[in-house]
Enzyme design. Structure first.
Site, mmCIF file in Angstrom:
data_model
loop_
_atom_site.group_PDB
_atom_site.id
_atom_site.type_symbol
_atom_site.label_atom_id
_atom_site.label_comp_id
_atom_site.label_asym_id
_atom_site.label_seq_id
_atom_site.Cartn_x
_atom_site.Cartn_y
_atom_site.Cartn_z
ATOM 1 N N ILE A 18 -13.009 -69.572 77.879
ATOM 2 C CA ILE A 18 -12.043 -70.231 79.043
ATOM 3 C C ILE A 18 -11.807 -71.662 78.708
ATOM 4 C CG2 ILE A 18 -12.115 -70.959 81.444
ATOM 5 C CD1 ILE A 18 -14.011 -68.723 82.193
ATOM 6 N N ASN A 87 -16.187 -77.599 82.231
ATOM 7 C CA ASN A 87 -16.205 -76.045 81.834
ATOM 8 C C ASN A 87 -17.526 -75.709 81.026
ATOM 9 O OD1 ASN A 87 -14.752 -73.463 80.989
ATOM 10 N ND2 ASN A 87 -15.335 -74.473 79.165
ATOM 11 N N TYR A 154 -28.603 -69.193 86.947
ATOM 12 C CA TYR A 154 -27.130 -69.174 86.674
ATOM 13 C C TYR A 154 -26.521 -69.415 88.327
ATOM 14 C CZ TYR A 154 -22.453 -68.223 85.330
ATOM 15 O OH TYR A 154 -20.981 -68.374 85.265
ATOM 16 N N LYS A 158 -24.507 -72.481 89.862
ATOM 17 C CA LYS A 158 -22.963 -72.118 90.420
ATOM 18 C C LYS A 158 -22.784 -72.596 91.836
ATOM 19 C CE LYS A 158 -21.512 -71.708 86.137
ATOM 20 N NZ LYS A 158 -20.511 -72.776 85.391
ATOM 21 N N ILE A 189 -14.980 -62.313 83.270
ATOM 22 C CA ILE A 189 -13.979 -62.761 82.217
ATOM 23 C C ILE A 189 -14.345 -62.347 81.017
ATOM 24 C CG2 ILE A 189 -12.134 -64.438 81.535
ATOM 25 C CD1 ILE A 189 -12.211 -63.861 84.446
ATOM 26 N N THR A 191 -15.138 -62.893 77.442
ATOM 27 C CA THR A 191 -15.377 -64.292 76.726
ATOM 28 C C THR A 191 -16.790 -63.703 76.203
ATOM 29 O OG1 THR A 191 -16.765 -65.379 78.482
ATOM 30 C CG2 THR A 191 -14.342 -65.834 78.228
#
Ligand code: NAD
Length: 251
Positions: A18, A87, A154, A158, A189, A191
């Site tokens: 991203i 990011n 995680y 977030k 996504i 990635t």
């Protein structure tokens, strides 16, 4: 081609996924982009793909000394900072339930995902004020809204980014700093990080089926949202949450 023309924007963790897509899109839309990452080859590759109006600096976002060095360097070289995309992030080993998570792992994930964002805001805001104002985008996640049994640290990290973003947004707005701060919440996504939470084809297909729009997101889908928030098109938006997830948060 010029939605962010003339802006200087720092994108952390821009050596992959991203961050790379965002750095490329911002540059294509006229920004000068400072690409940072702990991964030097990845960051250099991003700069090469941009092919001008970008430079790479090695940075560990969890370290305050690195933030001081990067910001001083931007002041010396570009003379201003108009946008910051916090990011850089890690998911940690998958799966990690709250019962299997170690304290070391928990602290490492929070040091990068939360402390890194805190330090970015702490050191980014003064230079943005000096530059006449700016826009910060913090990468949170769909995980900030849901329980994440297999990614316990995680998810917690977030959630913290989502809340902290509003704190920075309101503090800056009330103090008249002209610095906006918003969070972006990607779904799944494709990635290296996204692939890491889908260990095999069966798991991948199961996740794909759970996305109402019927497919995974691409890094560019997130980059377009970030571009909007960095640009002056979003000048009246601060403290908000932009969910880009193919509809997952709506079910
Ligand atoms: N991919 C997804 O499905 C997804 C979903 C929700 C949120 N996100 C968030 O989007 C952001 C980018 O994720 P991605 O999928 O592109 O991941 P990625 O793993 O492809 O890229 C992350 C980059 O951050 C860098 N990084 C890691 N630790 C760092 C540190 N301490 N300092 C500087 N750089 C560091 C890595 O080297 C890597 O280049 C992350 O914050 C992630 O949590 C991703």
């Amino acid at each position: 081609m010029s939605r962010v023309a003339g802006k200087v924007v720092l994108v952390t963790g821009a050596g992959s996924g991203i961050g790379r897509a965002t750095a490329k899109l911002l540059a294509a839309e006229g920004a000068t982009v400072i690409v940072t990452d702990v991964n030097r080859p990845g960051g250099m590759e991003t700069v090469q793909q941009i092919g001008g109006r970008a430079r790479f600096e090695e940075q560990d976002t969890s370290k305050e000394a690195d933030w001081k060095r990067i910001i001083d360097d931007i002041l010396a070289r570009e003379g201003r900072l108009n946008g910051l995309v916090n990011n850089a992030g890690i998911a940690g080993p998958f799966p990690s339930t709250f019962e299997s998570e170690t304290v070391e792992q928990w602290q490492r994930i929070l040091a990068i995902n939360v402390q890194g964002v805190f330090l970015g805001c702490k050191h980014g805001v003064p230079v943005m004020r000096q530059s006449g104002g700016g826009s910060i985008v913090n990468l949170s996640s769909l995980a900030a809204f849901l329980g994440t049994p297999d990614l316990s640290a995680y998810g917690a990290s977030k959630g913290a980014v989502r809340q902290f973003t509003k704190t920075v947004a309101i503090d800056c707005a009330r103090k008249g700093y002209k610095v906006r701060c918003n969070s972006v919440h990607p779904g799944v996504i494709l990635t290296p990080m996204g692939a890491g939470i889908m260990p095999n084809d069966k798991a991948k297909e199961r996740v794909r089926r759970s996305i109402p729009i019927g497919d995974f997101g691409a890094p560019e889908d997130i980059a377009y949202g970030i571009l909007y928030l960095i640009s002056d098109e979003s000048r009246f938006i601060t403290g908000t949450e932009l969910v880009i997830d193919g509809g997952m948060n709506a079910i």
